[in-house]
Structure formats: structure tokens, C-alpha cells
Design a protein around this motif. Structure first.
Motif, mmCIF file in Angstrom:
data_model
loop_
_atom_site.group_PDB
_atom_site.id
_atom_site.type_symbol
_atom_site.label_atom_id
_atom_site.label_comp_id
_atom_site.label_asym_id
_atom_site.label_seq_id
_atom_site.Cartn_x
_atom_site.Cartn_y
_atom_site.Cartn_z
ATOM 1 N N LYS A 1 17.939 -4.186 -63.982
ATOM 2 C CA LYS A 1 18.976 -4.088 -62.950
ATOM 3 C C LYS A 1 18.923 -5.262 -61.982
ATOM 4 N N ASN B 1 25.207 -5.514 -61.467
ATOM 5 C CA ASN B 1 26.338 -4.593 -61.514
ATOM 6 C C ASN B 1 26.032 -3.347 -62.349
ATOM 7 N N ALA B 2 24.832 -3.240 -62.892
ATOM 8 C CA ALA B 2 24.509 -2.131 -63.793
ATOM 9 C C ALA B 2 24.231 -0.847 -63.008
ATOM 10 N N THR B 3 24.735 0.245 -63.561
ATOM 11 C CA THR B 3 24.478 1.575 -63.007
ATOM 12 C C THR B 3 23.876 2.434 -64.110
ATOM 13 N N ASN C 1 29.861 -8.058 -69.187
ATOM 14 C CA ASN C 1 30.363 -6.778 -68.713
ATOM 15 C C ASN C 1 30.121 -6.725 -67.201
ATOM 16 N N LYS C 2 31.170 -6.728 -66.457
ATOM 17 C CA LYS C 2 31.058 -6.770 -64.996
ATOM 18 C C LYS C 2 30.769 -5.399 -64.385
ATOM 19 N N ASP C 3 30.844 -4.381 -65.197
ATOM 20 C CA ASP C 3 30.625 -3.036 -64.674
ATOM 21 C C ASP C 3 29.867 -2.209 -65.721
ATOM 22 N N LYS D 1 27.650 0.454 -67.303
ATOM 23 C CA LYS D 1 27.243 1.815 -66.999
ATOM 24 C C LYS D 1 26.445 2.368 -68.185
ATOM 25 N N ASN E 1 26.494 3.803 -73.337
ATOM 26 C CA ASN E 1 26.796 2.649 -72.488
ATOM 27 C C ASN E 1 28.174 2.079 -72.836
ATOM 28 N N ASN E 2 28.838 1.565 -71.813
ATOM 29 C CA ASN E 2 30.105 0.885 -72.062
ATOM 30 C C ASN E 2 29.825 -0.568 -72.451
#
Length: 350
Positions: free
Chosen positions: A232, A237-239, A273-275, A277, A296-297
Motif C-alpha cells: 500500500k 490508491n489501494a484499498t 489502476n488508479k483505484d 480495490k 480485485n478490480n
């Protein structure tokens, strides 16, 4: 000659003495009681066993390795017949000159040497002893060989499993050091935190799981948590959501088995990947199995172009070695989500 030598020491020498000693004693008592003449039984068995023993070992250590194991069956039959002929001549002669002129007192009448019935009786008797002693010896040798093969397979399994585990560890640390290097170039104040978490990872790998087949799932999840925190730092940007749906206090798993699935989610999901998850679901099912799921996306085009690393390949190999067919590993793509599911039997710590 090496095969003969190997066969000769498959059974300890004292066990050979025990076998022949007990067999001689039983024969001596049996025929002594039958004739009510223990002196004759002792002398007769002394001659017979002096011929039985060389024939048995000549067959086992010379004829079998040199002829039977090389498929020379005709030559083996010929050699065995010659051996039986020699045994007959020696037994008849020794009995006649050392014990009694009646060479076959077991029969109902007097027999002369080289009569067909006497020849057949002596040869059948020798074949009986040969078959019985050889069966005992070969059975014990087979059991010892089976045990050797079991130990060899187990050692090969351990070596391969250790190799796969050791192959994964440098892979993770290499990626983490790259992360640390990137942060150091930016003079980031996150570097000390990364170093601390990296030390925790190394302590777990070098000390906590050394020589263990299974580790508590709680410790494995703690290791995963430290790894996620490091990743992270690279993917700001990782959640990541971790969902534990049941009590896992007593559950144990093979060490470093789940981490490659986490690494795969960051590797393929984090590219452009800017977001990012990631959701991790972990629960113990009613079938006494551990269900581990990662969702994961990802950016589709990059996911298709990315190369497959060693993590998942090694995970599959380790699963095959540890659980044989008693596990399920599946992956699928739904819309822009990549889903990996792993189901393995759980091991209770107690």
C-alpha cells in the motif's frame, strides 16, 4: 556384483542364524519324534542342513541375480537341475557312509542309490526348503525395499516442497526491496516504516516457519497484513478489505501458501489502476475446510498483457504436493473483477 552384495546385507546376519537355527530345531524334534530316534534325526538333519544352506544362498545370491533378473530362465533351470544333482549325490553318499546303509529310512522298503523315487524325494525336499527359505528372504527384502522407497519419496517430497518455498521467498523480498528503493529515491519519510515491516517479514520467514509444515493461520494473516501494508506504500490508491467470517484461532495452514495469491492481486490489479480495490474473504466452512477468496478490480487491457509470475505456479505445485487432490483452486473474471478461490482442508493446531 553390486546387486549380489546389496542382497546379501538386506537382512542382518544374526537373523540368518536365527532362521536356520529354529528351522533345524523344529526339524530335529519333528523327525526325532516320528522315528522315536533323536540321534538319527540329529545326524540326518545335520547332513541335510549342511546342504540346504549352501543351495539356498547359491540360488539367492548367484543364480537369481545373474540369471533370473537377466531373464535367462533356461540357463537358470539348467543350473538349478545341476545343483540338485550335486545335492543328491552328496546327501546320498554322506548318509550311506556316515549314518546308515539304509539311505531312505522314511520309506516302507529299502532303496538303493539313484532309484527314481529316491531321486524325486530328495529333489522335491530340496525344492521345498529352497522355496520356503527364498520366500521368507525375498518377502523381508521386499518389505525393506518398500520402506526405503517410502523414505526416498518422502525426502524427495520435502526437498521439492522446500525448494518451492525458498523460491517464493526471494521473489517477495526482491519486490519489496524494489519498493524500498523507489521510496528512498523520493527521500520519503515512509522508508523507516517499510524497513520495520520488512524486518517482520524476514523474521517470520527465517525463524517462525523454519522447518514447519503448518503454522497458525493467525500468524500467516499477520504476515499477509505486513505485506499488504508495504504494498500500500507503493500503491497509495489501494484499498484492502479483510473479512474474517469465523473463528480461526485453532486453524493451521502451510506457511507462505496464501501470500502468492495476495501478491497476484497487487501485481495484476495495480498496473495502471488508479483505484485498486482488493477484498479478502476467509472463513472455515462446515465441511472443516478453509475457504480463502480474493477479489480485485483491474484494468482489462493491462491484465491481459501482463506476464504470469512464479507465484501462482508454485502455489499449485505446493498444493499438489501437500494435499494431493484434496483441494480446490479456481479463478475467474467477472466484468472488471478477478476472483481467486482456494479451498483446503484445515489442520487443527492441537
Amino acid at each position: 556384483m553390486s546387486k549380489i552384495k546389496d542382497m546379501n546385507f538386506d537382512i542382518k546376519i544374526q537373523n540368518h542364524f536365527w532362521f536356520w537355527g529354529l528351522y533345524f530345531l523344529l526339524n530335529f524334534l519333528r523327525w526325532g519324534a516320528y522315528f522315536n530316534d533323536y540321534e538319527y534325526s540329529f545326524k540326518s538333519n545335520l547332513i541335510e542342513f549342511a546342504l540346504h544352506i549352501p543351495l539356498v544362498y547359491f540360488n539367492l545370491f548367484v543364480l537369481v541375480p545373474r540369471l533370473v533378473l537377466k531373464s535367462k530362465y533356461s540357463l537358470y533351470t539348467f543350473a538349478l537341475l545341476i545343483s540338485l544333482g550335486c545335492i543328491y549325490i552328496l546327501k546320498t553318499g554322506l548318509t550311506y557312509f556316515l549314518i546308515s546303509k539304509n539311505i531312505w529310512p522314511e520309506a516302507n522298503r529299502d532303496y538303493q542309490p539313484f532309484e527314481i523315487n529316491h531321486i524325486l524325494a530328495v529333489c522335491i525336499g530340496e525344492l521345498y526348503v529352497l522355496a520356503m527359505a527364498s520366500s521368507v528372504y525375498l518377502t523381508l527384502t521386499w518389505l525393506r525395499e518398500r520402506e526405503r522407497n517410502r523414505i526416498l519419496r518422502e525426502n524427495q517430497y520435502k526437498i521439492k516442497l522446500e525448494y518451492l518455498k525458498n523460491q517464493i521467498q526471494p521473489h517477495f523480498f526482491f519486490n519489496t526491496l524494489n519498493n524500498l528503493y523507489a521510496l528512498s529515491l523520493e527521500a520519503s519519510d515512509k522508508v523507516p516504516n517499510v524497513i520495520i515491516k520488512l524486518s517482520h517479514l524476514m523474521e517470520y520467514v527465517l525463524y517462525d516457519i523454519e522447518g514447519t509444515k503448518f503454522v497458525p493461520l493467525i500468524k500467516e494473516l499477520d504476515y499477509i497484513h505486513n505485506y499488504i501494508e508495504i504494498e500500500k506504500l507503493r500503491f497509495e490508491n489501494a484499498t484492502v478489505f479483510i473479512n474474517l467470517e469465523s473463528n480461526i484461532d485453532q486453524v493451521s495452514v502451510p506457511p507462505l501458501l496464501l501470500i502468492s495469491l495476495i501478491e497476484n492481486a497487487f501485481k495484476h490489479g495495480g498496473i495502471n489502476n488508479k483505484d485498486l480495490k482488493i477484498k479478502i474473504n476467509c472463513k472455515v466452512s462446515s465441511q472443516n475446510t478453509l475457504d480463502f477468496e480474493i477479489i480485485n478490480n483491474f484494468v482489462l487491457s493491462q491484465h491481459e498483457k501482463s506476464k504470469k509470475g512464479i507465484g501462482l505456479t508454485n502455489t499449485k505445485e505446493r498444493l499438489n504436493l501437500i494435499f494431493k487432490n484434496d483441494y480446490q483452486l479456481s479463478h475467474q473474471v467477472k466484468f472488471n473483477f478477478y476472483i481467486i478461490r482456494l479451498q483446503i482442508p484445515i489442520s487443527n493446531e492441537d
